[in-house]
Each structure stands twice: as C-alpha cells, then as structure tokens.
Design an enzyme around this catalytic site. Structure first.
Site, PDB file in Angstrom:
ATOM      1  N   GLU A  23       0.828  -1.205   0.000  1.00  0.00           N
ATOM      2  CA  GLU A  23       0.000   0.000   0.000  1.00  0.00           C
ATOM      3  C   GLU A  23       0.862   1.254   0.000  1.00  0.00           C
ATOM      4  O   GLU A  23       2.000   1.242   0.457  1.00  0.00           O
ATOM      5  CB  GLU A  23      -0.923   0.006   1.220  1.00  0.00           C
ATOM      6  CG  GLU A  23      -0.302   0.499   2.506  1.00  0.00           C
ATOM      7  CD  GLU A  23       0.895  -0.294   2.979  1.00  0.00           C
ATOM      8  OE1 GLU A  23       1.850   0.356   3.453  1.00  0.00           O
ATOM      9  OE2 GLU A  23       0.887  -1.538   2.883  1.00  0.00           O
ATOM     10  N   GLU A  48       4.372  -0.958   1.955  1.00  0.00           N
ATOM     11  CA  GLU A  48       4.487  -1.186   0.511  1.00  0.00           C
ATOM     12  C   GLU A  48       4.493  -2.669   0.137  1.00  0.00           C
ATOM     13  O   GLU A  48       4.495  -3.002  -1.036  1.00  0.00           O
ATOM     14  CB  GLU A  48       5.767  -0.553  -0.068  1.00  0.00           C
ATOM     15  CG  GLU A  48       5.904   0.931   0.117  1.00  0.00           C
ATOM     16  CD  GLU A  48       7.229   1.465  -0.421  1.00  0.00           C
ATOM     17  OE1 GLU A  48       8.011   0.691  -1.046  1.00  0.00           O
ATOM     18  OE2 GLU A  48       7.492   2.668  -0.228  1.00  0.00           O
TER      19      GLU A  48
END
Length: 353
Positions: free
Chosen positions: A169, A312
């Site tokens: 994300e 991430e």
C-alpha cells in the site's frame, strides 16, 4: 456485496507432506519452521509438489482525509510522487520485487490527485476518503467497490500464473486509518496501538491518538461488520487489499502478509470470510505497536523480525525466499531410501551389532 467461496485447507495433503518430510535425509524436525511452512503450503495448495513461483505483488494506492488533522509527517502530494517512484523502479518494493522475480502491478483506488503515470492501473473510486474525524470515510457502496477491485485485480494476476500473493500500500494517513480500523475490530486500548507511522513528532502522536479515539466515539463502528468499519474509519486501499486476499484464498494461493496496514487489512478480510486467514503466512513483525494486536487477532507467527516499518509490501518480499527454501526442501531433497543413506532405525541397528 462480494461473495466468495473459500475452500477448507487440504489437510490430507498436509499429512502426506509431513510424512514425506520425515523421510528426507536429515534428523526429524531439524529444519524447524521450514518443515511447518512446507506442510502449510501443501494444505493451502492441495499438492505435495509445491510451486510458489512467480510471486505476484499488488500495491494499492489511496489517500486519507484524516491527514488534514496533522497526523502524518508527509503531505498528500507524496502519494503521487511515490507512485511514480514505484512504477519507475526506484522504490523499495520495486527493488525487492525485482529481486524475487515478482509479477508486479500498481493500482490507484483513491489517490487525492490526478495520477498520470501510464504504468499505474487507474481504478480510482474517489479522490481520497473523507476526514473521519467529522464525516464518514466513504460509503458502504464505495467500500464494496474497492473490495471488488482488489478481488478482480488479483484474479487477473492469478490467471497470469502467479502462485503467491503479496499486497502492499501507499497513501498518506494510512496508519491512522489502520489504527482506527484495528481499534474497531478488537476493542483494544487506542493508546497502545497508535504508533509513529512515517515518523511524526510527540505532539503529532498525541494528536493522532486523540483523533482515533474521537472518531471511534463518534461513529461507533460495528466490530463484526467489515463494511461498516470501512465506511466509517477505513481506507480504500485497505478495502482493496482485503479483496485481493479473498481472491487468493478462493484460488488456493498462499498470501504472504506484510506489516501493520497489510495485517489490519487481513483482519478485515477475516471478518468477511473467516477461513481466509488459513491461507495467510505472516512475514515479519512491524515496529508499529498495533501490529502485535493485529497478529494476535489473526493468530499468526512471523517468519522474521527485522524492525521494519516501511509498508508497501516490502517485508513480505524480503521474507519470500524463506518460502522458497521450504519449497526446495520438499521438492528437491533426497529421501533416505533414494540416497542410499541409513536412516535413524538402520543406524541404531548398525551401532548395536
């Protein structure tokens, strides 16, 4: 509302894997958790011969209206800048994704701005969520749409041959939203689960705790309803990540969880379909304090502890080679019989003669 049909773990395949591992040329249990991972992967896939290559990485991007409350160390423009960095190959997840040979995609589901990068998949639902301190983060229909997007994008990856899922994300304000979602699900003390996120000051941390506490008090989200929680204090990327996990589990694809935001999204997925958690493997323990609460809710044990807090999907990508080792162990190691090596019982007989 999305409907998924997640199969039960294939316990028979796991039992076969356990018996086979016992015949490999090593002392019983000597490869520790690698043996447990191989057994779990057999249960997930239903196969004794394992294959988790290639992995697939999906990074979902969205912004959070609550960032207006000064709860992040970075402005929201950073989200668009980081998206560009990811698709151009310069972000940490880009580097680690290349290292493990991952099939990669980046999806905009709610960035607060116009994303022009062609390599980004454009499925924006809205430009950021509402500021949940004084309004709903999103509608339930928007939450459902984000989950469906995550599901659809993952199905496409699986159809391309992906054998293991990593979700990541990008978005300013996402640890605040994740903390609120986790508090809503578990009822945990908010002060114990709200962390420093991207590196905020002491005063910002106090403000962040107050914002989450006030939002929960205002909205009173239903702890048993993922859609209610998402609409009141959630994030569009979190909903998409949950949808991605539901798709992977439905197709018997192992899910390698990352850190705090990813694991909270996994908690949402579990609320929607409890058996999805059976398909999850936790890569690492984030230094974000709330991660421990999310881990406990999912009843998982991490593979490594590296003091990571980037997100991430990076922690999962770093830990992926551990899964590969478990796969190579069961697929390639010789058995005692095949290698002509004396097993424990034979060794004892020779010693006693």
């Amino acid at each position: 509302m999305i409907e998924v049909d997640i199969p039960l773990l294939h316990k028979e395949a796991g039992e076969k894997a356990e018996k086979y591992i016992a015949t490999l040329t090593k002392p019983l249990g000597s490869l520790g958790r690698l043996e447990d991972i191989a057994i779990h992967l057999a249960e997930i896939t239903g196969n004794l011969t394992l294959d988790i290559t290639p992995p697939g990485i999906i990074v979902f991007a969205a912004d959070h209206g609550v960032a207006k409350e000064g709860v992040s160390a970075f402005p929201q423009e950073v989200t668009i800048q980081m998206l560009s960095n990811i698709v151009q190959g310069g972000a940490a997840i880009s580097v680690f994704g290349r290292q493990i040979g991952a099939t990669f995609k980046t999806v905009d589901v709610g960035v607060n701005g116009d994303v022009t990068e062609e390599k980004v998949i454009h499925r924006k639902i809205r430009k950021g969520t509402g500021n949940f301190l004084n309004e709903l983060a999103m509608t339930k229909a928007e939450a459902e749409k984000a989950i469906l997007i995550g599901y659809e994008e993952t199905i496409q990856l699986i159809e391309k041959g992906v054998k293991c899922l990593i979700v990541g994300e990008v978005g300013i304000g996402n640890t605040t939203s994740s903390s609120a979602v986790l508090a809503a699900i578990t009822g945990a003390d908010i002060a114990t689960i709200v962390g420093l996120g991207s590196g905020i000051s002491t005063e910002q941390h106090k403000r962040k705790i107050a914002v989450v506490r006030d939002a929960i008090g205002l909205h009173q989200p239903n702890s048993a309803d993922a859609f209610d929680i998402l609409s009141k204090v959630g994030g569009l990327e979190m909903a998409a990540m949950a949808g991605a996990m539901l798709a992977a589990a439905e197709k018997r694809i192992p899910i390698l969880l990352d850190g705090f935001i990813c694991t909270v999204s996994a908690c949402l997925a579990k609320l929607i379909a409890p058996t999805v958690a059976d398909y999850m493997i936790l890569s690492h323990e984030s230094v974000e304090p709330g991660h421990q609460t999310a881990i406990k809710y999912l009843q998982k044990k991490s593979l490594v502890q590296l003091n990571l807090r980037l997100g991430e999907g990076t922690g999962a990508a770093i830990a992926y080679p551990i899964l590969q080792s478990a796969v190579h162990m069961i697929n390639e190691m010789a058995t005692f019989e095949g290698a002509g090596v004396s097993g424990k019982e034979e060794a004892e007989t020779i010693v006693n003669q």
